[in-house]
Design a protein around this motif. Structure first.
Motif, PDB file in Angstrom:
ATOM      1  N   MET A 176      -4.233 -12.376  -7.006  1.00  0.00           N
ATOM      2  CA  MET A 176      -4.583 -11.005  -7.395  1.00  0.00           C
ATOM      3  C   MET A 176      -5.719 -10.415  -6.549  1.00  0.00           C
ATOM      4  O   MET A 176      -5.632  -9.272  -6.108  1.00  0.00           O
ATOM      5  N   ALA A 177      -6.770 -11.207  -6.320  1.00  0.00           N
ATOM      6  CA  ALA A 177      -7.923 -10.653  -5.594  1.00  0.00           C
ATOM      7  C   ALA A 177      -7.515 -10.233  -4.188  1.00  0.00           C
ATOM      8  O   ALA A 177      -7.839  -9.120  -3.743  1.00  0.00           O
ATOM      9  N   ASP A 178      -6.788 -11.087  -3.488  1.00  0.00           N
ATOM     10  CA  ASP A 178      -6.368 -10.752  -2.115  1.00  0.00           C
ATOM     11  C   ASP A 178      -5.494  -9.506  -2.101  1.00  0.00           C
ATOM     12  O   ASP A 178      -5.659  -8.618  -1.268  1.00  0.00           O
ATOM     13  N   CYS A 192     -11.968  -3.673 -12.055  1.00  0.00           N
ATOM     14  CA  CYS A 192     -12.858  -2.564 -11.695  1.00  0.00           C
ATOM     15  C   CYS A 192     -13.665  -2.935 -10.452  1.00  0.00           C
ATOM     16  O   CYS A 192     -13.910  -2.106  -9.579  1.00  0.00           O
ATOM     17  N   GLU A 193     -14.056  -4.210 -10.375  1.00  0.00           N
ATOM     18  CA  GLU A 193     -14.788  -4.707  -9.213  1.00  0.00           C
ATOM     19  C   GLU A 193     -13.902  -4.614  -7.959  1.00  0.00           C
ATOM     20  O   GLU A 193     -14.348  -4.246  -6.890  1.00  0.00           O
ATOM     21  N   LEU A 194     -12.617  -4.949  -8.135  1.00  0.00           N
ATOM     22  CA  LEU A 194     -11.704  -5.012  -6.985  1.00  0.00           C
ATOM     23  C   LEU A 194     -11.166  -3.640  -6.574  1.00  0.00           C
ATOM     24  O   LEU A 194     -10.975  -3.376  -5.392  1.00  0.00           O
ATOM     25  N   SER A 226       0.827  -1.211   0.000  1.00  0.00           N
ATOM     26  CA  SER A 226       0.000   0.000   0.000  1.00  0.00           C
ATOM     27  C   SER A 226       0.857   1.254   0.000  1.00  0.00           C
ATOM     28  O   SER A 226       0.577   2.207  -0.737  1.00  0.00           O
ATOM     29  N   GLY A 227       1.905   1.250   0.815  1.00  0.00           N
ATOM     30  CA  GLY A 227       2.797   2.412   0.888  1.00  0.00           C
ATOM     31  C   GLY A 227       3.396   2.714  -0.483  1.00  0.00           C
ATOM     32  O   GLY A 227       3.401   3.861  -0.933  1.00  0.00           O
ATOM     33  N   CYS A 228       3.870   1.677  -1.145  1.00  0.00           N
ATOM     34  CA  CYS A 228       4.494   1.856  -2.467  1.00  0.00           C
ATOM     35  C   CYS A 228       3.467   2.331  -3.487  1.00  0.00           C
ATOM     36  O   CYS A 228       3.747   3.208  -4.301  1.00  0.00           O
ATOM     37  N   ALA A 229       2.280   1.723  -3.437  1.00  0.00           N
ATOM     38  CA  ALA A 229       1.242   2.097  -4.403  1.00  0.00           C
ATOM     39  C   ALA A 229       0.814   3.544  -4.193  1.00  0.00           C
ATOM     40  O   ALA A 229       0.606   4.285  -5.153  1.00  0.00           O
ATOM     41  N   LYS A 230       0.698   3.950  -2.927  1.00  0.00           N
ATOM     42  CA  LYS A 230       0.288   5.338  -2.625  1.00  0.00           C
ATOM     43  C   LYS A 230       1.261   6.336  -3.227  1.00  0.00           C
ATOM     44  O   LYS A 230       0.860   7.363  -3.759  1.00  0.00           O
ATOM     45  N   LEU A 237      -5.056  -3.536  -1.172  1.00  0.00           N
ATOM     46  CA  LEU A 237      -4.657  -2.231  -1.721  1.00  0.00           C
ATOM     47  C   LEU A 237      -5.839  -1.258  -1.722  1.00  0.00           C
ATOM     48  O   LEU A 237      -5.698  -0.084  -1.385  1.00  0.00           O
ATOM     49  N   GLN A 238      -7.002  -1.789  -2.101  1.00  0.00           N
ATOM     50  CA  GLN A 238      -8.185  -0.930  -2.260  1.00  0.00           C
ATOM     51  C   GLN A 238      -8.555  -0.219  -0.952  1.00  0.00           C
ATOM     52  O   GLN A 238      -9.031   0.916  -0.950  1.00  0.00           O
ATOM     53  N   LYS A 239      -8.281  -0.893   0.180  1.00  0.00           N
ATOM     54  CA  LYS A 239      -8.603  -0.308   1.494  1.00  0.00           C
ATOM     55  C   LYS A 239      -7.776   0.949   1.760  1.00  0.00           C
ATOM     56  O   LYS A 239      -8.226   1.858   2.420  1.00  0.00           O
ATOM     57  N   ASP A 240      -6.529   0.951   1.260  1.00  0.00           N
ATOM     58  CA  ASP A 240      -5.586   2.017   1.642  1.00  0.00           C
ATOM     59  C   ASP A 240      -5.304   3.042   0.554  1.00  0.00           C
ATOM     60  O   ASP A 240      -4.787   4.113   0.844  1.00  0.00           O
TER      61      ASP A 240
END
Ligand SMILES: NC(=O)C1=CN([C@@H]2O[C@H](COP(=O)(O)OP(=O)(O)OC[C@H]3O[C@@H](n4cnc5c(N)ncnc54)[C@H](O)[C@@H]3O)[C@@H](O)[C@H]2O)C=CC1
Ligand SMILES: O=C(O)[C@@H]1CCC=N1
Length: 273
Positions: A76-78, A107-109, A58-62, A83-86
């Motif tokens: 992938m789903a997990d 898009c769902e995830l 999450s940190g890296c993605a942010k 990631l989606q939460k943060d």
């Protein structure tokens, strides 16, 4: 090319191949980060190429402008749910290199109207000889399409497909294809050893024949493959007899069946993951 801040989630074979190819082609290493739970692969990449390494997806993605989802389809789903939460993806470009996970699923995830490009690369990206197919849904801007294309051009050739199904066709023709050639070469190498060559010599014979054939194809863009094949095949000679075995055993049908099997599996994965 544009140099955006890019984060790879997943540090495996394919992410490593792309990262290597990018850095070798001059993409600034300090703009690249790579995330995975275990240090083994990501630290090796950090050491070898000077990219950032972290266990904090999450940190890296942010921090990134571009997030490359490069974990196994099964994971992938997990990974996306966490990631989606943060992470707010609304101002990011998401690139997925996964087989068998659709835009609709992403898009769902990760959010409706996700700015996502699906890329199907292959491992020769490691040495700048990659072949990638790209697909972008309608919501993706031209600037993001251009960036994605330029990114993968840095590690090889690209082709855009107009429909998402085309990505599965790219898998069959290029993504999985290095393995077909490796299998063929393995079989040749084994037979060369049975003929009495040392492992080293068998490897050299087969590798040089394969890379020579491939170089000849590249150097003869206007010559059909059939003509290159005929140039090797003397009338009444040895090659004719070897090729006859492949033809009698229906090599073209085998190849077609194998490529269709790859496509069928990708379609099945789209339902599973
Ligand atoms: N290997 C290939 O030739 C190609 C692979 N792909 C796609 O690339 C993706 C990755 O495949 P490979 O690199 O072959 O797999 P791999 O198994 O080598 O790499 C997967 C990576 O994901 C990491 N990972 C596992 N759980 C994670 C988590 N929770 N968060 C972050 N990272 C995590 C692992 O540590 C590993 O580094 C797949 O989706 C595959 O479909 C696409 C084209 C070609
Ligand atoms: O075997 C796989 O599923 C991945 C996708 C293409 C190459 N490797």
């Amino acid at each position: 090319m544009q140099h955006r801040k890019i984060s790879f989630i997943g540090a495996g074979n394919m992410a490593g191949a792309i990262i290597s190819g990018l850095v070798e082609s001059g993409y600034p290493a300090h703009l690249i980060s790579v995330c995975a739970p275990s240090t083994t692969h990501r630290d090796a990449l950090a050491e070898k190429y000077g990219v950032q390494s972290s266990s904090d997806n999450s940190g890296c993605a942010k921090e990134a402008d571009v997030v490359v989802l490069s974990v196994k389809p099964q994971m992938m789903a997990d990974v996306c749910k966490a990631l989606q939460k943060d992470v707010d993806f609304s101002d990011k470009l998401v690139l997925s290199i996964a087989a068998g996970v659709s835009v609709a699923r992403f898009c769902e995830l990760l959010g409706e109207n996700l700015n996502i490009v699906r890329i199907m690369p292959n491992t020769p990206s490691l040495v700048g000889k990659g072949m990638s197919g790209l697909y972008a849904p309608v919501q993706v801007s031209q600037a993001d399409r251009d960036y994605s294309g330029e990114l993968m051009t840095a590690v090889g050739k690209i082709c855009w497909v107009d429909t998402e199904e085309g990505i599965n066709h790219v898998i069959a023709a290029a993504g999985s294809a290095p393995a077909y050639f490796f299998l063929f070469m393995e079989a040749m190498q084994a037979e060369a050893q049975r003929l009495g060559f040392s492992a080293e010599t068998a490897q050299m014979l087969v590798e040089q024949a394969a890379s020579g054939a491939s170089a000849l194809v590249a150097a003869s863009p206007d010559t059909p493959l059939s003509e290159l094949r005929e140039n090797v095949t003397s009338k009444g000679g040895t090659t004719f007899e070897a090729l006859k075995v492949f033809t009698d055993r229906k090599l073209p049908e085998i190849v077609s069946e194998a490529m269709q099997a790859a496509i069928a599996r990708a379609q099945e994965m789209e339902k599973l993951f």
